[in-house]
Motif scaffolding. Structure first.
Motif, mmCIF file in Angstrom:
data_model
loop_
_atom_site.group_PDB
_atom_site.id
_atom_site.type_symbol
_atom_site.label_atom_id
_atom_site.label_comp_id
_atom_site.label_asym_id
_atom_site.label_seq_id
_atom_site.Cartn_x
_atom_site.Cartn_y
_atom_site.Cartn_z
ATOM 1 N N ILE A 349 0.871 -1.077 -0.556
ATOM 2 C CA ILE A 349 -0.247 -0.127 -0.039
ATOM 3 C C ILE A 349 1.168 1.369 -0.117
ATOM 4 N N ALA A 350 1.808 1.155 0.661
ATOM 5 C CA ALA A 350 3.003 2.652 0.799
ATOM 6 C C ALA A 350 3.267 2.851 -0.445
ATOM 7 N N ALA A 351 3.692 1.948 -1.555
ATOM 8 C CA ALA A 351 3.888 1.789 -2.379
ATOM 9 C C ALA A 351 3.567 2.704 -3.313
ATOM 10 N N ARG A 352 2.419 1.970 -3.719
ATOM 11 C CA ARG A 352 1.219 2.259 -4.710
ATOM 12 C C ARG A 352 0.268 3.775 -3.739
ATOM 13 N N ILE A 353 0.443 3.926 -2.692
ATOM 14 C CA ILE A 353 0.795 5.580 -2.461
ATOM 15 C C ILE A 353 1.604 6.240 -2.643
ATOM 16 N N GLY A 354 2.722 6.363 -3.069
ATOM 17 C CA GLY A 354 4.407 6.867 -3.260
ATOM 18 C C GLY A 354 3.670 6.994 -4.984
ATOM 19 N N GLN A 355 3.392 6.072 -5.841
ATOM 20 C CA GLN A 355 3.154 5.859 -7.418
ATOM 21 C C GLN A 355 1.494 7.501 -7.009
ATOM 22 N N LEU A 356 0.657 7.021 -6.190
ATOM 23 C CA LEU A 356 -0.123 8.229 -6.366
ATOM 24 C C LEU A 356 0.246 9.540 -6.054
ATOM 25 N N VAL A 357 0.806 9.780 -5.329
ATOM 26 C CA VAL A 357 2.175 10.793 -5.380
ATOM 27 C C VAL A 357 2.646 11.566 -6.739
ATOM 28 N N GLU A 365 -4.816 14.174 0.309
ATOM 29 C CA GLU A 365 -6.237 13.459 -0.489
ATOM 30 C C GLU A 365 -5.721 11.742 -0.183
ATOM 31 N N ILE A 366 -5.195 11.381 0.381
ATOM 32 C CA ILE A 366 -5.151 10.265 0.400
ATOM 33 C C ILE A 366 -5.448 9.581 1.671
ATOM 34 N N ALA A 367 -5.833 8.380 2.224
ATOM 35 C CA ALA A 367 -6.489 7.283 3.434
ATOM 36 C C ALA A 367 -6.168 5.966 2.961
#
Length: 699
Positions: A349-357, A365-367
């Motif tokens: 999930i942290a990796a996916r968040i990094g991609q979104l950022v 805007e991410i939770a």
């Protein structure tokens, strides 16, 4: 803004709410349907048309943030003087006003925490307690009080609904504890938050002069989140109304998630019975979420309806769930992923968040939402390791932070000596620089970054206030900012702090983000293992519905098969996603199905398919999956990086099942963004080609 402008800003259903200015009104409002917009425009329209005087309107809701949002919107609509408060804030203000007149002197001090008084009461009764049991007993006392259950009635009332006493205690012991707790408070001369409502309701019921004064002041009532009212709050509302019918309630039975605290949808579901002739308006146009997210939310509730039909308890009328109609263009498909263990899930999930950022989504805007607070630690560690800022919702209150208190003191002092020609945002930056703020965030994480983010939130608020003032043809001053901050501090309505939000599903109610990750979607966590009755399980489903509908565009659901790395894969994903998880036969629909294409994005029918080897159905798929894992291990060794940062298991499983033959086909699989496509695309396709040839030759 004229009255016609107010109506023109609404859709047909919202306009019906705004036009229903008198008599009892019940608004059944689904998630994301603009209920706050509808009720604030209703109030503003009532004021503009002369039906309401602003000071005679009392709007109550359940959180300080929601009340603050309502006040902000009313102010933007040019309506001043309306009281928008929580039940407790409104009651406390009235109690403080009337106490000297009715009782004499100042009102008693309010206990901030029940724990010390509960522990004292337990010791008097020789009940063995520790920190955890004191907390549980305090919660049970709170439930009894908001449910209007006295110590004499507790045993009967809790048994009637099969409510278990806190672990380690029987109902008789809890009943004695409730009585002892009240004695402790009386001796100390203090009251708790529930007493504020109880005392005010009693005052209104017993003193006709007080009741007449309050009812002369407030003639029109609006209650938001009406599905969450407790018997105590309804009792106070009845005293405020005094038999009058000028009441508008807004709620959604499908978002009832606080019954364990005494909240009940009963009053919403029976509103038309209690108020014959009430107008009922349904808001179903969802402006928040993409069709993919809305489809999953609708299908989740449809699953509950199917189960109700099987049990012969199908709901009708106001109790039937609202079917949302998405108004936004199609977005990305909902993602589904299974991980080997909790650590892998957090890292993935942290990796996916990094991609979104990296792709432009703001961290605020991410939770990441989960069922229990204990789940947050893994995500805190994973995000910290990934260099992504975060904040845990439910931690220290924003206005209690030392740097915020110091900044407010400096801003107040600067207001007396500031050059009136200097733009307010520039003054704020100059003042906060002296307190350690800088134009660029510190490179270090931890306390230094958190301090900077707190002050940056004040800077951003100053910019927003100045922009709003300019749009209205005026100019915001430092005094305006200080006044805004004072109002927010009193309501605990904190400005946005930049960082990924980590929160429990309960704490996420009323909020929304561009991207939401629902983690821990496995049996035992969702539904929680403590949910042993049909009613408790139904509430867990509603809790998941609330989590899904927090997402505007990106939504991903995941679970881990085991708790620890190398552990036995004994977990299975939540039953609530039966028929909704991709790859299942005979499902009623899939997330995003039929959504079409939006702006060249992925097709609405594309979803992240299998989750790992368990979901692969042929020997060829399994062999290719293992070949891909071997390739990934080699890449990880060569680059000295964890294997999951190359491609996660769910993506490898999807590749093994879909067997892409081109870069374009590979790009459709979730988990492979442009960077990974460039870096790994050709070698992945080579592995797939080799695996397909071998499998073909064997057959």
């Amino acid at each position: 803004m004229t009255s016609d402008d107010l109506l023109a800003a609404l859709d047909e259903d919202q306009r019906a709410v705004a036009l229903a200015l008198t008599g009892p009104v019940c608004v059944l409002a689904g998630a994301g349907t603009g209920k706050t917009r509808a009720i604030t425009h209703r109030i503003a329209y009532g004021v503009r048309t002369g039906v309401y005087r602003p000071t005679t309107v009392l709007a109550v809701t359940f959180t300080a943030r929601a009340a603050g949002e309502m006040r902000t919107r009313l102010r933007e609509l040019g309506v001043a003087g309306v009281q928008a408060r929580t039940f407790h804030a409104a009651a406390l203000r009235q109690l403080g006003f009337f106490w000297p007149k009715v009782v004499g002197g100042a009102p008693p001090r309010i206990l901030e925490h029940k724990a010390p008084a509960v522990a004292d009461a337990a010791h008097r009764l020789n009940l063995p307690v520790d920190r955890i049991s004191v907390r549980d007993l305090a919660s049970e006392i709170e439930w009894a009080k908001v449910s209007l259950v006295t110590s004499d009635d507790y045993v009967r009332a809790s048994a009637a609904i099969d409510r278990p006493a806190p672990a380690g205690f029987d109902r008789q012991a809890v009943a004695r504890l409730i009585a002892a707790y009240e004695e402790v408070k009386t001796e100390r001369g203090v009251i708790d938050f529930e007493d504020v409502l109880l005392l005010l309701a009693a005052m209104l019921g017993e003193r006709r002069d007080v009741a007449e004064e309050v009812r002369a002041q407030y003639r029109h009532f609006v209650v938001d989140e009406y599905q969450d009212v407790s018997p105590l709050q309804q009792h106070l509302l009845d005293q405020w109304l005094g038999g009058r019918e000028e009441l508008c309630v807004v709620g959604d039975p499908s978002q009832t998630i606080y019954s364990f605290t005494g909240a009940t949808p009963h009053h919403l579901l029976t509103f038309t019975t209690a108020h014959p002739g009430a107008q009922v308006v349904r808001l179903v146009r969802d402006y928040r979420s993409t069709p993919q997210v809305v489809s999953l939310a609708n299908n989740l509730l449809a699953g509950a309806e199917r189960e109700s039909r099987i049990r012969g308890t199908r709901r009708t009328g106001a109790s039937a769930p609202l079917e949302l109609i998405a108004q936004r263009p199609a977005g990305p498909p909902v993602g589904f992923a299974a991980y080997d263990d909790d650590e892998s899930e957090a890292a993935g999930i942290a990796a996916r968040i990094g991609q979104l950022v990296a792709a432009g989504t703001r961290p605020s805007e991410i939770a990441v939402l989960y069922r229990t607070n204990a789940q947050s630690e893994a995500f805190e560690q994973a995000l910290a390791s990934a260099g992504v800022g975060y904040l845990v919702r439910g931690g220290e209150r924003f206005f209690a932070r030392r740097e915020v208190r110091d900044a407010l003191m400096l801003l107040r002092g600067a207001g007396r000596a500031v050059d009136p020609l200097t733009p307010m945002p520039e003054v704020v930056r100059d003042v906060l620089i002296s307190s350690g703020w800088s134009h660029e965030p510190p490179a270090a994480r931890g306390a230094a970054r958190e301090r900077w983010e707190s002050m940056q939130a004040l800077v951003a608020l100053a910019d927003d206030l100045a922009t709003a003032a300019e749009a209205a043809g005026g100019r915001a001053s430092l005094a305006d900012l200080v006044a805004e901050l004072d109002e927010r501090a009193s309501a605990q309505h904190a400005p946005t702090v930049e960082g990924v939000t980590l929160a429990s599903l309960h704490a996420a109610k009323g909020l929304e983000w561009d991207a939401v990750f629902l983690a821990g979607m496995s049996e035992g966590l969702m539904p929680i293992s403590l949910a042993e009755t049909d009613g408790a399980v139904a509430e867990e489903r509603r809790l998941l519905y609330v989590g899904i509908t927090r997402a505007r565009e990106h939504l991903e659901l995941s679970f881990a098969r085991s708790r620890n790395p190398g552990g036995r894969a004994s977990r299975r994903r939540t039953r609530f996603l039966d028929g909704l998880w991709p790859g299942e036969e005979g499902r009623p629909g899939r997330a995003g199905a039929g959504a079409g294409r939006a702006g060249g994005g992925r097709r609405g029918t594309d979803v992240q398919v299998p989750t790992a080897a368990r979901d692969l159905t042929t020997d060829a798929d399994l062999e290719l999956y293992e070949r891909l894992r071997g390739w990934r291990a080699g890449v990880a060794t060569q680059t000295s990086r964890p294997a999951y940062t190359v491609l996660v298991d769910a993506t490898l499983a999807a590749i093994a099942q879909l067997k892409p033959g081109s870069i374009a086909e590979l790009a459709r699989i979730n988990g492979i963004g442009p960077a990974k496509l460039d870096k790994f695309g050709p070698s992945v396709l080579a592995v797939v080609a080799g695996g397909a040839s071998d499998a073909t030759d064997e057959h």
